[in-house]
Structure formats: C-alpha cells, structure tokens
Scaffold this motif. Structure first.
Motif, PDB file in Angstrom:
ATOM      1  N   ARG A 124      43.432  37.406  39.099  1.00 25.58           N
ATOM      2  CA  ARG A 124      43.549  36.117  39.795  1.00 25.58           C
ATOM      3  C   ARG A 124      42.486  35.119  39.331  1.00 25.58           C
ATOM      4  NH1 ARG A 124      43.907  39.917  44.014  1.00 25.58           N
ATOM      5  NH2 ARG A 124      46.051  40.179  44.821  1.00 25.58           N
ATOM      6  N   LEU A 125      41.300  35.637  39.033  1.00 23.75           N
ATOM      7  CA  LEU A 125      40.172  34.752  38.743  1.00 23.75           C
ATOM      8  C   LEU A 125      39.925  34.504  37.257  1.00 23.75           C
ATOM      9  CD1 LEU A 125      37.664  36.241  41.334  1.00 23.75           C
ATOM     10  CD2 LEU A 125      38.778  34.002  41.462  1.00 23.75           C
ATOM     11  N   ALA A 126      40.456  35.371  36.358  1.00 22.05           N
ATOM     12  CA  ALA A 126      40.064  35.261  34.954  1.00 22.05           C
ATOM     13  C   ALA A 126      41.208  35.409  33.955  1.00 22.05           C
ATOM     14  CB  ALA A 126      38.988  36.295  34.635  1.00 22.05           C
ATOM     15  N   ALA A 127      42.447  35.544  34.425  1.00 21.98           N
ATOM     16  CA  ALA A 127      43.561  35.652  33.480  1.00 21.98           C
ATOM     17  C   ALA A 127      43.676  34.371  32.661  1.00 21.98           C
ATOM     18  CB  ALA A 127      44.866  35.918  34.228  1.00 21.98           C
ATOM     19  N   GLY A 128      44.057  34.515  31.397  1.00 23.77           N
ATOM     20  CA  GLY A 128      44.207  33.356  30.511  1.00 23.77           C
ATOM     21  C   GLY A 128      45.594  32.760  30.603  1.00 23.77           C
ATOM     22  N   PRO A 129      45.731  31.465  30.879  1.00 22.18           N
ATOM     23  CA  PRO A 129      47.063  30.850  30.988  1.00 22.18           C
ATOM     24  C   PRO A 129      47.903  31.008  29.723  1.00 22.18           C
ATOM     25  CG  PRO A 129      45.371  29.367  31.827  1.00 22.18           C
ATOM     26  CD  PRO A 129      44.656  30.505  31.160  1.00 22.18           C
ATOM     27  N   ALA A 130      47.250  31.138  28.555  1.00 19.01           N
ATOM     28  CA  ALA A 130      47.990  31.277  27.306  1.00 19.01           C
ATOM     29  C   ALA A 130      48.238  32.732  26.926  1.00 19.01           C
ATOM     30  CB  ALA A 130      47.230  30.580  26.177  1.00 19.01           C
ATOM     31  N   ASP A 131      47.796  33.646  27.745  1.00 21.73           N
ATOM     32  CA  ASP A 131      47.933  35.071  27.454  1.00 21.73           C
ATOM     33  C   ASP A 131      49.320  35.543  27.881  1.00 21.73           C
ATOM     34  OD1 ASP A 131      47.778  37.798  27.194  1.00 21.73           O
ATOM     35  OD2 ASP A 131      46.168  38.084  28.659  1.00 21.73           O
ATOM     36  N   ASP A 155      50.473  38.409  28.020  1.00 27.17           N
ATOM     37  CA  ASP A 155      50.458  39.694  28.719  1.00 27.17           C
ATOM     38  C   ASP A 155      49.749  39.619  30.067  1.00 27.17           C
ATOM     39  OD1 ASP A 155      51.794  41.363  26.731  1.00 27.17           O
ATOM     40  OD2 ASP A 155      50.062  40.911  25.483  1.00 27.17           O
ATOM     41  N   ARG A 156      49.419  38.442  30.528  1.00 27.33           N
ATOM     42  CA  ARG A 156      48.771  38.314  31.835  1.00 27.33           C
ATOM     43  C   ARG A 156      49.774  38.686  32.922  1.00 27.33           C
ATOM     44  NH1 ARG A 156      50.939  33.463  30.670  1.00 27.33           N
ATOM     45  NH2 ARG A 156      51.734  32.175  32.376  1.00 27.33           N
ATOM     46  N   ILE A 157      49.293  39.066  34.088  1.00 27.33           N
ATOM     47  CA  ILE A 157      50.179  39.381  35.220  1.00 27.33           C
ATOM     48  C   ILE A 157      49.867  38.480  36.413  1.00 27.33           C
ATOM     49  CG2 ILE A 157      50.569  41.743  34.451  1.00 27.33           C
ATOM     50  CD1 ILE A 157      48.599  42.686  36.578  1.00 27.33           C
ATOM     51  N   ALA A 158      48.977  37.510  36.191  1.00 25.63           N
ATOM     52  CA  ALA A 158      48.696  36.483  37.205  1.00 25.63           C
ATOM     53  C   ALA A 158      48.836  35.127  36.532  1.00 25.63           C
ATOM     54  CB  ALA A 158      47.297  36.668  37.778  1.00 25.63           C
ATOM     55  N   GLU A 159      48.810  34.078  37.327  1.00 28.81           N
ATOM     56  CA  GLU A 159      49.068  32.742  36.787  1.00 28.81           C
ATOM     57  C   GLU A 159      48.067  32.339  35.709  1.00 28.81           C
ATOM     58  OE1 GLU A 159      49.523  28.104  38.359  1.00 28.81           O
ATOM     59  OE2 GLU A 159      49.393  29.774  39.787  1.00 28.81           O
ATOM     60  N   GLY A 160      46.831  32.666  35.897  1.00 31.27           N
ATOM     61  CA  GLY A 160      45.807  32.303  34.925  1.00 31.27           C
ATOM     62  C   GLY A 160      45.043  31.063  35.326  1.00 31.27           C
ATOM     63  N   VAL A 161      43.821  30.955  34.809  1.00 31.35           N
ATOM     64  CA  VAL A 161      42.958  29.823  35.134  1.00 31.35           C
ATOM     65  C   VAL A 161      42.263  29.359  33.861  1.00 31.35           C
ATOM     66  CG1 VAL A 161      41.099  31.415  35.789  1.00 31.35           C
ATOM     67  CG2 VAL A 161      41.028  29.037  36.567  1.00 31.35           C
ATOM     68  N   GLU A 162      42.238  28.056  33.634  1.00 33.35           N
ATOM     69  CA  GLU A 162      41.527  27.518  32.478  1.00 33.35           C
ATOM     70  C   GLU A 162      40.030  27.772  32.660  1.00 33.35           C
ATOM     71  OE1 GLU A 162      42.912  26.474  29.863  1.00 33.35           O
ATOM     72  OE2 GLU A 162      44.947  25.883  30.434  1.00 33.35           O
ATOM     73  N   LEU A 189      37.405  40.071  31.290  1.00 32.42           N
ATOM     74  CA  LEU A 189      35.961  40.092  31.463  1.00 32.42           C
ATOM     75  C   LEU A 189      35.305  39.276  30.344  1.00 32.42           C
ATOM     76  CD1 LEU A 189      33.384  40.987  32.854  1.00 32.42           C
ATOM     77  CD2 LEU A 189      33.528  43.175  31.620  1.00 32.42           C
ATOM     78  N   GLY A 190      35.840  39.400  29.138  1.00 30.44           N
ATOM     79  CA  GLY A 190      35.352  38.563  28.033  1.00 30.44           C
ATOM     80  C   GLY A 190      35.514  37.087  28.333  1.00 30.44           C
ATOM     81  N   ARG A 191      36.647  36.710  28.918  1.00 32.98           N
ATOM     82  CA  ARG A 191      36.860  35.299  29.282  1.00 32.98           C
ATOM     83  C   ARG A 191      35.837  34.838  30.318  1.00 32.98           C
ATOM     84  NH1 ARG A 191      40.855  32.852  31.578  1.00 32.98           N
ATOM     85  NH2 ARG A 191      40.886  31.079  30.148  1.00 32.98           N
TER      86      ARG A 191
END
Length: 475
Positions: A32-39, A41-48, A78-80
């Motif tokens: 929820r807090l660190a997924a990449g919007p351009a990823d 393979d993310r499973i959440a919306e992502g955040v810039e 975690l890298g993001r």
C-alpha cells in the motif's frame, strides 16, 4: 526516483521475453505504501515516490521482508522506499536482491540508477544492459527506456528502427513513455509514414496517463490544425494542463495565446507571467520573449539593462533571436546600453547560426563600420546570404549594392530584380526603391505608371520618401 527517462520516438512489432510471475499474495502495508505505479507485478495501486510516506514505507517494507525474505516484490518495494528517501546506495542493494529473483521492475530501476549515476557511477553501457534485461522480462518501462537509448545512441548504437520496435511494444502495453515517443515518431514521420491522426491517438493515451509533454503536443495539434479543425480554446486548455504539469513548451505556447487572445483572453500580463515560468524552467526561447517585454515597455517599465540581461540568457543558451536582439540593443543603444564590439560579436553569432534577419543586420554593421572595420565586400556577402533566404531587407540591400556597384561590379538589372522581389515581399523601402528605378530607368525600362504604383504602395506602408515623392508628382 522518477519512473523513466525523458525522450521521443516510433514503430514495429515484436514480443519480448516472458514476464515474471505476478506474486499475487495478500496485500501488505508495504504494498500500500511503496508499490510502484509503473510496476506491472504490483498488487496494490502504487504511489509515486514524491508522494510516499518514507518512514512508514520503510518500516512496513522492512517488516514485510523479514516475514517473507524471498518475495522479490517486497524487496523491490523496500528499495523504492530507500530510493524515495534519497538513500540511493541502499536502494540499489535491495533492487539487486529483487533482480536476482528475476523481478522485472528491479532491472529497470537499476538501469535508471546507472543512467543518472544515482548510488553508482554513471555508466550508460551498464544502464542499457539492465534495461535490456528488463525488456527481455517484459517490463514496459524498461522497454521504453531501452528504446530511448537506441533512439539517441546512449550506451548502444543509434538505431531508430529498434527504437520504434521497442516503443511499439511499450505502447501496446499501455506504458506512457512508449505511447508518447511512438506518437512523436508518427508526428514527424520518423521511420514510419507521418500520420497526425495516429500521433494524436497515442498522445491522447499518454496524456490520460498524466504525461504533460503529451498534453502539450495535443495542444499544438489543435493550435495548428494538424489533422483536426483548429480549436484554440481546446489548445489553450491542453497547454494549461501541461504547463501546470511542468511542461515548459506548453508554458511558452500558452503565453503566445495570451499575447494574441486566441482561445484565451488577451492579457499581456498573463503572457509575461507564463513566459517567465517557461524561462525559469529553462526553455530557451522564453528568455528572448521576456527580454522583448522589457525592451518595449509592455506591462513592465522599459528597461534596456533588464532586456539585455534576458537576451544574454537566451543568447548563451543558443537562441539566434536572443543573440540578434542583444546585438541590436548593444549596437543601436546609447550610453551604458552601447557596446559596439560586443554587439557586433553577438550579431555575427546569430548570423552564423542561420538567422536571416541577423545576416541582414550584420551586413549593415559591415557597411557602416559599426563595431568592426568598414567592409563593403563583407556587407555584400551577408546581404546576399540574407537575400537568398528571402529576407526582404536583405534582398533590398543586396539589390541596392548591385545597382550602385558598391563592393561589386555594378549590375543594375540584377539589382533591380532583387529590389522588386523585396518590394513584392512587402518591404516599404524596397517599394520606394522600385518606384525610383522605374522613374529613372535604373535596371529596368522607364515606366512612370509603375513608378507611381510602387510609390503609392510605399506611402500606404508608411514610407516618408514615397509620400514626399507623390506630393512632388501629383497625378
């Protein structure tokens, strides 16, 4: 870290490597807090990254990784979180751990780190290698970035066909950069047939994903009626949206619309404000535009020194118009505003950059010995160069030198042809000179009717000599 590098491009079809598994597990706070919007393979919306709550993201992802240390999605996120905090060395360590488990987006981010030297030495060849691996794993952003490398020859051989192929793959996956750059290829007809309709479709898709540069180009399409009906209101709206998104070209174009009142209310104050914003964003042509306001005293008090300061910024950025205007100010000004030698140098640089009006002005400086030694031959050469670019004043001046044999063997007939061409292009001095040539038979047969006709046109255009001639030669 921004999601991708900046560029433009085009076409073809192909299939990249097979994407990594989606790792569809239960959504964690790290997602929820660190997924990449351009990823992909993310499973959440992502955040810039600029919008990330860094401390919360780091804590959540550290906990998630501790609980599931072999989950590459969590390692990447975690890298993001470290990347967003500016801890680039830590970020790339975690990206590498995710890449070791074949997580596609991690390869793209490592490529970006090498492209710009974030946390590692800048190395375009190494960046290209990581982007290639990302593309082979099916990551759309890595694919688009590799396309840009091929377009501009960064770290790989320049290959527009390959760039087009990669952009096509990224665009087909809905990646914003690929959509935009493929649109640019269609807009200019690079490698593909020029197609404004296809360019517009791709720009619209990229704009819907938030790309300000795509909005700006859409505005230009409607502004210039390229494959659509002209719609300045729509153009202005698109320019404004793009300008508010940071696109400096859109800032400049929105200012132009405010200057003339097309699609928006005519408002020189608003125009100047947008020109300033474009200049502050580093848009080359905007420096000259701001300088003109100070030179002419529009909206602001006339201030030659301030005009010169803005012109100099544009001139140093390589704008030929700013070079010429700075040269004009320094060679035409008086007092502190005059610096003839420096003015001559800037005029020469503008002329050498190909600006026809500057070539004419440089000819005048040589003809009159302003800021340089007087030199008829040099003046003739620069007037000829301007004339061959169809610059009206240059055509008139070149014609006069040929007529009178100044700096060259006299050729009245050839001189008259250039003067007539300048007159037909609307230059008042040339109109009066054409009238005189017809009156006196200078390079052309005497024809008083033609002489009067050209003098009347010159007088209507505000030429004082022609008005006096007509007063002395009543019909």
């Amino acid at each position: 870290m921004p999601r991708s590098s900046i560029l433009i491009a085009l076409v073809s079809v192909a299939t990249m490597g097979v994407s990594a598994p989606s790792f569809a597990q239960e959504i964690t706070d790290c997602d929820r807090l660190a997924a990449g919007p351009a990823d992909g393979d993310r499973i959440a919306e992502g955040v810039e990254q600029p919008d990330m709550d860094v401390e919360a993201a780091q804590a959540a992802c550290l906990a998630a990784v501790a609980a599931d240390p072999q989950n590459p999605r969590l390692l990447f996120q975690l890298g993001r979180a470290y990347d967003a905090a500016g801890e680039e060395a830590l970020a790339i360590d975690w990206y590498r751990k995710a890449a070791a488990l074949d997580y596609p987006a991690a390869f793209t981010n490592i490529g970006y780190q090498y492209e710009y030297g974030f946390g590692v030495p800048l190395d375009l060849v190494e960046a290209a290698r990581w982007y290639r691996q990302a593309a082979d794993l099916g990551d759309p952003t890595g694919t688009a970035n590799l396309g840009s490398f091929h377009e501009f020859g960064k770290g790989v051989d320049r290959d527009l066909q390959e760039a087009a192929r990669l952009y096509r793959i990224a665009a087909d996956a809905g990646e914003a950069l690929g959509l935009h750059n493929l649109g640019v290829f269609y807009f200019y007809g690079t490698v593909v047939d020029q197609d404004y309709g296809e360019a517009r479709r791709l720009f619209e898709a990229a704009a819907a994903l938030g790309r300000a540069d795509a909005m700006s180009k859409l505005g230009y399409i409607y502004d210039e009626a390229l494959g659509v009906e002209e719609d300045n209101v729509k153009a202005a709206g698109l320019y404004r949206a793009a300008a508010e998104g940071g696109d400096r070209v859109a800032m400049y174009n929105l200012a132009l619309l405010h200057e003339v009142g097309e699609g928006v209310e005519e408002d020189l104050g608003e125009a100047l404000a947008w020109f300033r914003k474009a200049a502050d964003a580093g848009y080359r042509d905007a420096y000259n535009a701001v300088g003109l306001y100070y030179a002419n005293g529009d909206v602001v008090d006339e201030d030659a020194d301030e005009a010169a300061r803005w012109y100099l910024l544009g001139a140093e950025a390589g704008d030929p118009w700013a070079m010429k205007n700075l040269g004009d100010l320094l060679t035409l000004g008086d007092g502190d505003a005059a610096d003839l030698a420096t003015g001559f140098d800037w005029t020469r640089k503008s002329a050498e950059a190909g600006l026809a009006e500057a070539r004419t002005r440089l000819g005048v400086l040589y003809l009159e010995g302003i800021g340089t030694a007087q030199d008829d031959a040099a003046a003739l050469g620069w007037f000829k160069a301007a004339a061959e670019d169809a610059e009206p004043v240059g055509m008139n001046n070149y014609g006069l030198m040929l007529q009178t044999g100044r700096g060259v063997a006299a050729d009245p007939a050839q001189g008259f042809k250039w003067i007539l061409a300048a007159a037909e292009a609307g230059n008042p001095d040339a109109m009066a000179n054409a009238g005189q040539a017809y009156e006196k038979g200078f390079g052309v047969a005497v024809d008083m009717a033609e002489a009067r006709s050209w003098m009347e046109k010159a007088a209507e255009a505000g030429d004082a000599f022609a008005a006096a001639w007509l007063a002395e030669h009543p019909g």
